[in-house]
Scaffold this motif. Structure first.
Motif, mmCIF file in Angstrom:
data_model
loop_
_atom_site.group_PDB
_atom_site.id
_atom_site.type_symbol
_atom_site.label_atom_id
_atom_site.label_comp_id
_atom_site.label_asym_id
_atom_site.label_seq_id
_atom_site.Cartn_x
_atom_site.Cartn_y
_atom_site.Cartn_z
ATOM 1 N N GLU A 138 -3.832 -4.322 4.016
ATOM 2 C CA GLU A 138 -5.590 -4.255 4.215
ATOM 3 C C GLU A 138 -6.572 -2.754 3.485
ATOM 4 O O GLU A 138 -7.387 -3.476 3.358
ATOM 5 C CB GLU A 138 -5.190 -3.345 5.791
ATOM 6 C CG GLU A 138 -4.728 -4.450 6.098
ATOM 7 C CD GLU A 138 -2.958 -3.927 6.934
ATOM 8 O OE1 GLU A 138 -1.710 -4.711 7.342
ATOM 9 O OE2 GLU A 138 -2.326 -3.366 5.443
ATOM 10 N N THR A 163 -10.643 -2.956 2.337
ATOM 11 C CA THR A 163 -11.950 -1.951 2.302
ATOM 12 C C THR A 163 -12.199 -1.043 1.045
ATOM 13 O O THR A 163 -13.582 -1.201 1.136
ATOM 14 C CB THR A 163 -10.972 -1.072 3.474
ATOM 15 O OG1 THR A 163 -10.688 -2.101 4.459
ATOM 16 C CG2 THR A 163 -11.725 -0.522 4.046
ATOM 17 N N ARG A 218 -6.654 -15.828 10.098
ATOM 18 C CA ARG A 218 -6.798 -15.240 9.693
ATOM 19 C C ARG A 218 -6.151 -16.103 8.336
ATOM 20 O O ARG A 218 -6.398 -14.965 7.355
ATOM 21 C CB ARG A 218 -6.064 -13.640 9.669
ATOM 22 C CG ARG A 218 -6.499 -12.570 8.252
ATOM 23 C CD ARG A 218 -5.871 -10.902 9.245
ATOM 24 N NE ARG A 218 -4.655 -10.808 9.718
ATOM 25 C CZ ARG A 218 -4.624 -10.674 10.757
ATOM 26 N NH1 ARG A 218 -5.429 -10.078 11.294
ATOM 27 N NH2 ARG A 218 -4.113 -10.006 10.832
ATOM 28 N N GLU A 223 -11.110 -14.376 17.394
ATOM 29 C CA GLU A 223 -10.748 -13.348 16.597
ATOM 30 C C GLU A 223 -11.471 -13.319 15.594
ATOM 31 O O GLU A 223 -12.444 -13.956 15.210
ATOM 32 C CB GLU A 223 -9.178 -13.984 15.917
ATOM 33 C CG GLU A 223 -8.733 -12.754 15.547
ATOM 34 C CD GLU A 223 -8.801 -11.984 14.188
ATOM 35 O OE1 GLU A 223 -8.448 -11.159 14.666
ATOM 36 O OE2 GLU A 223 -9.215 -12.555 13.034
ATOM 37 N N THR A 224 -12.105 -11.849 15.199
ATOM 38 C CA THR A 224 -12.795 -11.229 14.660
ATOM 39 C C THR A 224 -12.499 -11.032 13.669
ATOM 40 O O THR A 224 -13.466 -11.331 12.349
ATOM 41 C CB THR A 224 -13.576 -9.571 15.370
ATOM 42 O OG1 THR A 224 -13.485 -9.685 16.987
ATOM 43 C CG2 THR A 224 -13.888 -9.452 14.120
ATOM 44 N N SER A 225 -11.287 -10.841 12.992
ATOM 45 C CA SER A 225 -11.180 -10.510 11.026
ATOM 46 C C SER A 225 -11.362 -11.778 10.597
ATOM 47 O O SER A 225 -11.633 -11.807 9.799
ATOM 48 C CB SER A 225 -10.164 -9.748 10.980
ATOM 49 O OG SER A 225 -8.741 -11.019 11.515
ATOM 50 N N VAL A 227 -14.045 -1.905 15.176
ATOM 51 C CA VAL A 227 -13.392 -3.108 14.748
ATOM 52 C C VAL A 227 -13.003 -3.843 16.174
ATOM 53 O O VAL A 227 -11.626 -3.527 15.992
ATOM 54 C CB VAL A 227 -13.459 -3.899 13.646
ATOM 55 C CG1 VAL A 227 -13.894 -5.382 13.748
ATOM 56 C CG2 VAL A 227 -14.343 -2.921 12.428
ATOM 57 N N VAL A 263 -9.775 -7.517 16.740
ATOM 58 C CA VAL A 263 -8.669 -7.675 15.493
ATOM 59 C C VAL A 263 -7.013 -7.857 16.309
ATOM 60 O O VAL A 263 -6.817 -7.086 16.658
ATOM 61 C CB VAL A 263 -8.699 -6.842 14.931
ATOM 62 C CG1 VAL A 263 -8.123 -7.337 13.362
ATOM 63 C CG2 VAL A 263 -9.900 -6.897 14.145
ATOM 64 N N HIS A 299 -7.076 -4.818 9.763
ATOM 65 C CA HIS A 299 -7.686 -5.942 9.034
ATOM 66 C C HIS A 299 -9.175 -6.459 8.723
ATOM 67 O O HIS A 299 -9.512 -7.201 8.798
ATOM 68 C CB HIS A 299 -6.415 -7.015 9.221
ATOM 69 C CG HIS A 299 -5.173 -6.528 9.102
ATOM 70 N ND1 HIS A 299 -4.537 -6.609 10.273
ATOM 71 C CD2 HIS A 299 -3.426 -7.221 8.472
ATOM 72 C CE1 HIS A 299 -3.085 -6.556 10.272
ATOM 73 N NE2 HIS A 299 -2.916 -7.246 8.911
ATOM 74 N N GLY A 300 -9.262 -5.596 10.386
ATOM 75 C CA GLY A 300 -10.941 -5.565 10.668
ATOM 76 C C GLY A 300 -11.684 -5.188 9.946
ATOM 77 O O GLY A 300 -12.879 -5.485 9.702
ATOM 78 N N TYR A 301 -11.464 -4.341 9.365
ATOM 79 C CA TYR A 301 -12.113 -2.999 8.510
ATOM 80 C C TYR A 301 -13.025 -3.940 6.833
ATOM 81 O O TYR A 301 -14.204 -3.516 6.757
ATOM 82 C CB TYR A 301 -11.770 -1.848 8.561
ATOM 83 C CG TYR A 301 -11.933 -1.348 9.818
ATOM 84 C CD1 TYR A 301 -13.239 -0.373 11.096
ATOM 85 C CD2 TYR A 301 -10.454 -1.443 10.651
ATOM 86 C CE1 TYR A 301 -12.993 -0.547 11.939
ATOM 87 C CE2 TYR A 301 -10.501 -0.843 12.155
ATOM 88 C CZ TYR A 301 -11.569 -0.421 12.827
ATOM 89 O OH TYR A 301 -11.803 -0.591 14.077
ATOM 90 N N PRO A 337 -13.036 -6.489 5.784
ATOM 91 C CA PRO A 337 -13.440 -8.388 6.268
ATOM 92 C C PRO A 337 -15.368 -7.730 6.291
ATOM 93 O O PRO A 337 -16.273 -8.547 6.551
ATOM 94 C CB PRO A 337 -12.905 -9.024 7.293
ATOM 95 C CG PRO A 337 -11.631 -8.571 6.369
ATOM 96 C CD PRO A 337 -11.707 -6.755 6.379
#
Length: 453
Positions: free
Chosen positions: A106, A110, A287, A346-348, A392, A395, A419-421, A423
Motif C-alpha cells: 500500500e 503512496t 479494488r 467504496e472509496t479506494s 480517507v 475504504v 489502501h486509500g491514500y 490512490p
C-alpha cells in the motif's frame, strides 16, 4: 467544506427569474413560464469541475496527515531515542511509531502517488515524502543484509523487503523505487530493486505456463491483485534495464490472467480463479479490478509500441474501462462488488479508477470526450471522502479471497486502511494534468469536454 466547482446554479437562477418575472409568486412554474429543463438537480455529489487549487488543497490535507503519521526516522526501542548515526544500528533499532508500514505494498502506491503529485503541482514536498523514506530504507539495507546472512532471525525493521515471501512484499514498492530512481533520487536502491525482481521473476510460485499464482486459499489460485503486485515492477525494470525479458513476462501475465479471469460479457475481472474448480465463482471485487486497470495503464506507459503485445494490452485496457464505466454509480462512486449495487460505495477503488481512466485519457489510450466527465464525477466523489483531518473515509480494509457474497458485502471500512491514500494522491494528481491540458464547459446543464472547433 467548501468546494470550488464551476456549476450553473447562479446562471440558472437568473434565467429562471427572467422568465418568471411576470408570474405571480403563488403560481407554480410550468412549461410555459419557465425553462424547466434548466432547473438545478439535487446532486448528492458536487457536479462540475474542481479547480486545480481545490484539488491541491485536498491532496495537501492527505499529505499533512501522512507526513505526521508515517515514520521517517529510526529509534532505539529501549531508550526511545532517535538514531542518527547508522553505525549505531542493532537488534533494538525500529522505525519511530507511526500509523502505516513503510515497506507495505500500500505504501508503494503512496510513494508513487506522492512522486506524481510533485510532477503535477511542482511542489517538491510530496516527492520529498517519498525520497526521504526510500533513502532511509536503502541506507539501512546493507547492515541488515549482512546480519541476516549470519542469522536469518536477526530483528530487522525492513525484513519484508530484504526477504520477501509474497508478491505483496515486492511488486508495488519495487515499482515505486524504480520510478523514484528514474526521477533522480540519489540513494542506493539498486540492490533492493534487484532483490525484489529476483523474487518476482524466479522465486514466486507459478503455474506450469508461467502464470504467477498462490497456494492459498486453495492450491493453484490466481489472485487478480497479483497483476498489480508484479506487472508494474516488471514493466519498470524493463524500462530501467532495457531488457525485453521483463516486458515479455509482464505482457504474458496480462494475457494469461485475462484469459482465465476476464468476463467478456460484462468486461470485468473476477477476483479469484482456482485451477481445480469446475465452476469459477465470479465476484467482481472493486479494488481488485482497480489493481488490474491500473496495471494495464502502467504497463502501456513504458511498454515499447513495437512490442508484439502492445496492442493486446491496449485493447484489454479499452474493454476494461468500458466495463467499469458502465457500472459507475450516480454518486460518482463504484460499489464494493461492482455489479451489485446493494453493496456499499467504496472509496479506494473509485480513486484507482479515477487515476487509471484519467491517465488513459492523458496518454491518448481512450476517447477523452467520452470518458472525461466520468473522471470528473469520480474525483468529485472521492474528494468528499477526504475529511478535514486528511483521513480517507469509507475504504475497505485488506481483503482475502472469498467464494460467497457475504464475505465481500460485509468487509469493514476504516480510515486507517492504508489502501486509500496512495490512490487518492494518484487520482488528484492525474486529474490536475487532465485539467491543465483540456477545457470543460456546461452545455445544457451537463458537463462536457470543450471541443476544439
Amino acid at each position: 467544506m467548501k468546494t470550488n466547482i464551476f456549476i450553473v446554479k447562479t446562471s440558472i437562477a437568473a434565467f429562471l427569474l427572467l422568465f418568471s418575472s411576470n408570474v405571480s409568486a403563488q403560481e407554480p412554474q410550468n412549461d410555459v413560464t419557465a425553462p424547466l429543463h434548466l432547473l438545478q438537480p439535487d446532486y448528492p455529489t458536487p457536479y462540475g469541475v474542481q479547480s486545480v487549487e481545490t484539488i491541491t488543497a485536498t491532496l495537501n490535507r492527505v499529505y499533512n496527515f501522512l507526513e505526521s503519521k508515517t515514520a521517517s526516522k529510526l529509534i532505539d526501542s529501549k531508550t526511545n531515542k532517535e538514531i542518527t548515526n547508522l553505525k549505531n544500528l542493532d537488534e533494538n533499532t525500529v522505525f519511530e511509531p507511526g500509523a502505516f508500514r513503510l515497506t507495505s505494498y500500500e505504501w508503494g502506491v503512496t510513494y508513487a502517488g506522492m512522486q506524481l503529485t510533485t510532477e503535477a503541482t511542482g511542489d517538491s514536498k510530496y516527492a520529498n515524502y517519498t525520497n526521504k523514506r526510500l533513502k532511509l530504507i536503502a541506507d539501512i539495507a546493507p547492515f541488515y543484509n549482512a546480519k541476516l546472512k549470519k542469522d536469518e532471525k536477526y530483528p530487522s525493521p525492513i525484513i519484508q523487503s530484504l526477504r520477501p515471501h509474497a508478491l505483496d512484499d515486492a511488486g508495488a514498492i519495487c515499482a515505486a523505487m524504480i520510478k523514484a530512481q528514474r526521477a533522480g533520487l540519489k540513494a542506493d536502491l539498486r540492490p533492493l530493486i534487484d532483490n525484489f525482481m529476483d523474487f518476482i521473476s524466479n522465486k514466486q510460485f507459478r503455474l506450469p505456463d508461467g502464470t504467477l499464482a498462490r497456494n492459498r486459499p486453495q492450491p493453484n489460485t490466481l489472485w487478480l491483485d497479483d497483476l498489480f503486485m508484479s506487472v508494474p515492477a516488471l514493466a519498470q525494470m524493463g524500462k530501467l534495464t532495457g531488457d525485453v525479458k521483463y516486458y515479455d513476462d509482464a505482457v504474458k501475465q496480462v494475457k494469461q490472467f485475462s484469459e482465465r479471469m476476464f468476463n467478456n460479457q460484462n468486461n470485468l475481472y473476477m477476483h479469484g480463479w482456482v485451477q481445480s474448480m469446475e465452476e469459477h465463482p465470479q465476484f467482481h471485487w472493486a479494488r481488485a479490478n482497480g489493481w488490474a486497470v491500473m496495471t494495464l495503464v502502467e504497463l502501456l506507459e513504458v511498454l515499447p509500441k513495437d512490442h508484439a503485445g502492445y496492442n493486446d494490452v491496449l485493447n484489454q485496457l479499452r474493454l476494461h474501462v468500458k466495463g467499469l464505466v458502465h457500472y459507475q454509480d450516480g454518486t460518482g462512486f463504484w460499489h464494493q462488488l461492482i455489479d451489485r449495487n446493494d453493496t456499499y460505495l467504496e472509496t479506494s477503488a473509485t480513486a484507482i479508477y479515477t487515476y487509471a481512466i484519467a491517465r488513459a485519457i492523458n496518454r491518448g489510450y481512450i476517447d477523452k470526450a467520452a470518458y472525461s466527465p466520468v473522471v470528473m464525477l469520480a474525483w468529485n466523489a472521492v474528494s468528499t471522502k477526504v475529511n478535514e483531518k486528511g483521513h480517507v473515509e469509507d475504504v475497505c480494509v485488506g481483503t482475502g479471497m472469498g467464494f460467497d457474497p457475504a464475505f465481500y458485502y460485509y468487509r469493514p471500512i476504516n480510515v486507517y486502511a492504508a489502501h486509500g491514500y496512495g490512490p487518492v494522491m494518484l487520482a488528484g494528481a492525474e486529474v490536475i494534468f487532465l485539467l491543465k491540458n483540456n477545457e470543460f464547459e456546461i452545455n445544457d446543464s451537463s458537463l462536457q469536454l470543450k471541443s476544439k472547433k
